[in-house]
Design a protein around this motif. Structure first.
Motif, mmCIF file in Angstrom:
data_model
loop_
_atom_site.group_PDB
_atom_site.id
_atom_site.type_symbol
_atom_site.label_atom_id
_atom_site.label_comp_id
_atom_site.label_asym_id
_atom_site.label_seq_id
_atom_site.Cartn_x
_atom_site.Cartn_y
_atom_site.Cartn_z
ATOM 1 N N UNK A 66 41.321 48.638 11.919
ATOM 2 C CA UNK A 66 40.235 48.373 12.842
ATOM 3 C C UNK A 66 40.802 48.136 14.236
ATOM 4 N N UNK A 67 40.372 48.952 15.183
ATOM 5 C CA UNK A 67 40.773 48.788 16.586
ATOM 6 C C UNK A 67 39.640 48.100 17.324
ATOM 7 N N UNK A 68 39.978 47.109 18.137
ATOM 8 C CA UNK A 68 38.999 46.419 18.965
ATOM 9 C C UNK A 68 39.425 46.530 20.422
ATOM 10 N N UNK A 69 38.565 46.080 21.316
ATOM 11 C CA UNK A 69 38.923 46.107 22.730
ATOM 12 C C UNK A 69 40.136 45.232 22.996
ATOM 13 N N UNK A 70 40.277 44.150 22.245
ATOM 14 C CA UNK A 70 41.457 43.299 22.402
ATOM 15 C C UNK A 70 42.726 44.054 22.025
ATOM 16 N N UNK B 252 24.053 51.564 11.557
ATOM 17 C CA UNK B 252 24.922 52.741 11.557
ATOM 18 C C UNK B 252 26.229 52.394 12.256
ATOM 19 N N UNK B 253 27.334 52.569 11.550
ATOM 20 C CA UNK B 253 28.657 52.259 12.101
ATOM 21 C C UNK B 253 29.440 53.557 12.226
ATOM 22 N N UNK B 254 29.934 53.827 13.413
ATOM 23 C CA UNK B 254 30.685 55.053 13.656
ATOM 24 C C UNK B 254 32.155 54.853 13.331
ATOM 25 N N UNK B 255 32.679 55.714 12.460
ATOM 26 C CA UNK B 255 34.108 55.707 12.167
ATOM 27 C C UNK B 255 34.812 56.785 12.974
ATOM 28 N N UNK B 256 36.110 56.623 13.202
ATOM 29 C CA UNK B 256 36.873 57.553 14.025
ATOM 30 C C UNK B 256 38.095 58.045 13.251
ATOM 31 N N UNK C 134 34.184 47.641 18.454
ATOM 32 C CA UNK C 134 34.979 47.772 17.229
ATOM 33 C C UNK C 134 35.020 49.231 16.813
ATOM 34 N N UNK C 135 36.205 49.665 16.370
ATOM 35 C CA UNK C 135 36.397 51.084 16.043
ATOM 36 C C UNK C 135 37.147 51.221 14.712
ATOM 37 N N UNK C 136 36.434 51.393 13.586
ATOM 38 C CA UNK C 136 37.093 51.628 12.304
ATOM 39 C C UNK C 136 37.790 52.987 12.322
ATOM 40 N N UNK C 137 39.042 53.016 11.900
ATOM 41 C CA UNK C 137 39.813 54.262 11.908
ATOM 42 C C UNK C 137 40.040 54.767 10.481
ATOM 43 N N UNK C 138 39.918 56.092 10.317
ATOM 44 C CA UNK C 138 40.071 56.708 9.003
ATOM 45 C C UNK C 138 41.009 57.905 9.079
ATOM 46 N N UNK C 139 41.663 58.144 7.984
ATOM 47 C CA UNK C 139 42.486 59.337 7.831
ATOM 48 C C UNK C 139 41.923 60.139 6.673
ATOM 49 N N UNK C 140 41.040 61.081 6.990
ATOM 50 C CA UNK C 140 40.373 61.915 5.993
ATOM 51 C C UNK C 140 39.655 61.065 4.945
ATOM 52 N N UNK C 141 38.910 60.099 5.411
ATOM 53 C CA UNK C 141 38.111 59.252 4.527
ATOM 54 C C UNK C 141 38.789 57.996 4.050
ATOM 55 N N UNK C 142 40.078 57.850 4.302
ATOM 56 C CA UNK C 142 40.803 56.662 3.864
ATOM 57 C C UNK C 142 40.921 55.684 5.039
#
Length: 229
Positions: free
Chosen positions: A141-145, A105-109, A129-137
């Motif tokens: 990818x944001x990482x701690x770095x 399970x991967x959490x998107x933001x 790791x933090x996948x970013x979405x804009x209304x499903x698009x």
């Protein structure tokens, strides 16, 4: 002919037949040509073994074409080569794919998430790791770095309460280089390992059903996940 050579040639012939079955062209390509063409197909596990297969092809030609007699050949494959070609044959015919091994399970933001809330999630969940979405698009990818670099370059502009700042600002850090790649669930693990070797900026490989950015996330792979495989 020695037993090692017979085993080697039998495996070679099976690999050649497999390559011919995967031939995407209408041309009758030779073994080495097939290897080079199919190595560019991310759906096939050929790329990691391209160099080995080309070398194996040369050995095969020496065994077949430079044979002096029925029971004497110039090039005799050693034990390592025999084991190697049998291993490659198995990996080509039955490659392990990224799913189900890396299914999770991967959490998107959402990209309008406030920085304050985002940092709370980082602290609580310990994600990296933090996948970013804009209304499903998919947007990035944001990482701690990335997060650390952003704060290092914007610390003079950041207010203590982080009002007016959202995670969308973090995407700007990676605009000029891609730190992620998408693959489908049937992509071979060998190909993913090769991606990490060739693309040093990759921090994560994201898995969706068809390898498309806006598909449902089914897993995520970090470089350290494939090091010991």
């Amino acid at each position: 002919m020695a037993e090692a050579a017979q085993i080697f040639l039998s495996s070679f012939n099976r690999i050649e037949k497999w390559l011919q079955q995967k031939n995407p062209t209408d041309q009758n390509l030779g073994f080495s040509q097939l290897v080079r063409v199919l190595a560019d197909n991310p759906k096939l596990p050929v790329k990691p073994y391209e160099a080995d297969l080309l070398q194996i092809s040369q050995l095969r030609n020496a065994i077949v074409h430079d044979q002096i007699g029925d029971n004497f050949i110039i090039a005799e494959p050693n034990e390592w080569v025999v084991k190697r070609i049998l291993f490659i044959e198995k990996e080509l015919a039955e490659p392990e794919t990224v799913l189900p091994r890396f299914k999770k399970n991967v959490t998107g933001f959402e990209i309008d998430l406030s920085m304050k809330e985002f940092l709370k999630i980082v602290a609580e969940k310990r994600y990296s790791q933090f996948p970013l979405y804009d209304k499903g698009k998919f947007k990035g990818l944001v990482t701690l770095r990335v997060l650390g670099y952003w704060f290092a370059t914007h610390f003079e502009d950041v207010t203590p309460d982080l009002e007016g700042i959202s995670v969308e600002d973090l995407v700007e850090v990676e605009e000029k280089k891609s730190n992620y790649q998408f693959v489908s669930g049937d992509t071979s693990i060998d190909f993913v390992q090769q991606l990490f070797k060739e693309k040093r900026t990759l921090e994560a490989i994201l898995i969706t059903n068809h390898g498309e950015p806006d598909g449902n996330l089914e897993g995520i792979i970090k470089p350290r996940d494939v090091v010991d495989i």
